[in-house]
Enzyme design. Structure first.
Site, PDB file in Angstrom:
ATOM      1  N   ILE A   1      22.586  22.154  39.188  1.00  0.00           N
ATOM      2  CA  ILE A   1      22.268  21.741  37.784  1.00  0.00           C
ATOM      3  C   ILE A   1      21.047  20.798  37.560  1.00  0.00           C
ATOM      4  O   ILE A   1      20.126  20.704  36.895  1.00  0.00           O
ATOM      5  CB  ILE A   1      23.550  21.478  37.017  1.00  0.00           C
ATOM      6  CG1 ILE A   1      24.586  22.399  37.285  1.00  0.00           C
ATOM      7  CG2 ILE A   1      23.240  21.258  35.699  1.00  0.00           C
ATOM      8  CD1 ILE A   1      24.320  23.847  36.879  1.00  0.00           C
ATOM      9  N   ASP A   2      21.179  19.560  38.532  1.00  0.00           N
ATOM     10  CA  ASP A   2      20.370  18.669  38.264  1.00  0.00           C
ATOM     11  C   ASP A   2      18.934  19.144  38.686  1.00  0.00           C
ATOM     12  O   ASP A   2      18.032  18.886  38.136  1.00  0.00           O
ATOM     13  CB  ASP A   2      20.753  17.515  39.348  1.00  0.00           C
ATOM     14  CG  ASP A   2      21.786  16.526  38.699  1.00  0.00           C
ATOM     15  OD1 ASP A   2      22.099  16.470  37.574  1.00  0.00           O
ATOM     16  OD2 ASP A   2      22.600  15.960  39.396  1.00  0.00           O
ATOM     17  N   MET A   3      18.809  19.925  39.831  1.00  0.00           N
ATOM     18  CA  MET A   3      17.542  20.260  40.308  1.00  0.00           C
ATOM     19  C   MET A   3      17.173  21.269  39.459  1.00  0.00           C
ATOM     20  O   MET A   3      15.841  21.392  39.131  1.00  0.00           O
ATOM     21  CB  MET A   3      17.778  20.483  41.848  1.00  0.00           C
ATOM     22  CG  MET A   3      18.077  19.407  42.557  1.00  0.00           C
ATOM     23  SD  MET A   3      18.321  20.001  44.515  1.00  0.00           S
ATOM     24  CE  MET A   3      16.998  20.348  45.317  1.00  0.00           C
TER      25      MET A   3
END
Length: 391
Positions: free
Chosen positions: A181-183
């Site tokens: 999700i972050d990347m």
């Protein structure tokens, strides 16, 4: 366009984003990943950090040899410059606002509302510099009842439904083993920035971009949502299987697991022949993809009775010869050592001695190089902010 520091010597004729200055406000994974991509594409990325320890990721997965350069921080902050700013110091904030006012791009994931309270939010900075492209990266999005809540990758994998389709039924929930999700949010930030730069070339105007962890999670769930809308049924956790396809999963071998991808009748017949059971395609339970999936537990048991007798390499070679796609489940050490990884040259060593994974793209056959490793905390404060104050 602002002046940027000259990049290290590159085999590319000119890095695509040379001459673009990016100010990165925040830390952890999403925004630093976006900044790393932009830096590798040639932008000058100025990372703004707290004086008291900097980006939290500096202390994550701490290495024994290089304190302050945790594994996540190292991977996501190569090629940047680091400045420290005490947000409680009005003079330091003024220098930061000057830096932003002369930048091309801001990407930020400070706590909700903090940038606005400090006077460096999108509205104030766009008023000062209409050509600025300002990207806000939040947790739940710009509007809605959860807009002001913070968030992290595992929270969004849970809240956005990804954990509901990951792992095996009847077992504890499983988080995807990388910061998906972050990347992914960092990638959407980069896509937005590149599109906004293109628009600015045509109109001369900057603008605001909004990305969020929750929206990224929903984006990854696109076909699961589509299937739910059509059927009214929640998807189940399939393990290594792909819903509705058989055989298409990992199978236990004598020394590990091998993914076999044979979801058509033609490929299944080849698998059956390789495994010494050419009669399987004629069995009514396995005569079509639909029937194979309905009887998948029985079929997996029969296949693994055979695959467990030999190592992965044996079955992969046999399946390769028959034209059936397969791949072993590899460890990180196996991935790094594999001849295909080496042939691609994607694991790079910078001039200052850092080993890093490069961008997974090339231009005219040339991969943008990792120009340098991650910066020391505040290593460029005087050079960058001192220069802005005196400009």
């Amino acid at each position: 366009m602002s002046e940027a520091a000259a990049p290290a010597e590159s085999p590319l004729p000119k890095p695509p984003l040379e001459g673009i200055r990016v100010v990165e406000l925040g830390g952890s994974v999403a925004v630093p990943y976006a900044g790393w991509v932009l830096a590798t594409l040639g932008a000058e990325v100025v990372k703004v950090e707290r004086p008291d320890g900097g980006d939290d990721a500096r202390a994550w997965m701490p290495p024994e040899r290089r304190p302050g350069f945790g594994g996540i921080f190292t991977a996501l902050n190569a090629g940047k410059r680091s400045v420290t700013v005490d947000f409680k110091d009005p003079a330091a904030l003024e220098r930061l606002a000057t830096l932003i006012g002369r930048a091309d791009v801001v990407v930020q994931n400070l706590r909700p509302g903090l940038a606005e309270r400090l006077g460096i939010g999108a509205e104030a900075m766009l008023a000062a510099n209409p050509r600025l492209i300002y990207c806000d990266s939040g947790a739940f999005g710009r509007t809605g009842p959860l807009a002001d809540r913070p968030g992290y990758d595992p929270l969004m994998q849970a809240f956005g439904g990804i954990m509901s389709v990951t792992g095996h039924e009847g077992t504890d929930p499983v988080r995807v083993g990388t910061s998906l999700i972050d990347m992914g949010t960092g990638m959407w930030a980069v896509i937005g920035v590149l599109a906004a730069l293109r628009r600015r070339d045509a109109t001369g105007a900057g603008g605001r971009i909004d990305v969020s962890l929750y929206e990224t999670a929903l984006g990854w769930m696109t076909y699961h949502v589509s299937n739910f809308m059509a059927s009214g049924r929640d998807p189940r956790r399939p393990g290594t299987r792909s819903p509705g396809m058989a055989v298409y999963q990992a199978f236990a071998c004598a020394d590990g697991h091998l993914i076999i991808a044979a979801p058509s009748d033609r490929l299944f017949a080849k698998v059956a022949a390789v495994l010494g059971h050419p009669e399987w395609p004629g069995d009514p339970r396995f005569a079509s993809n639909e029937r194979r999936f309905e009887n998948i537990e029985v079929l997996v048991g029969l296949i693994e009775d055979v695959t467990r007798t030999r190592p992965r390499a044996h079955w992969q070679a046999a399946l390769d010869a028959a034209g059936v796609p397969s791949a072993p489940l590899q460890s990180v050490s196996e991935v790094v050592a594999h001849p295909q990884t080496r042939a691609l040259g994607i694991v790079e060593t910078t001039a200052d001695g850092w080993e890093l994974v490069g961008l997974p793209l090339s231009f005219d056959g040339l991969r943008p190089p990792q120009r340098s490793g991650p910066p020391g905390l505040g290593a460029d404060t005087e050079a960058v902010l001192g220069g802005e104050a005196g400009a």
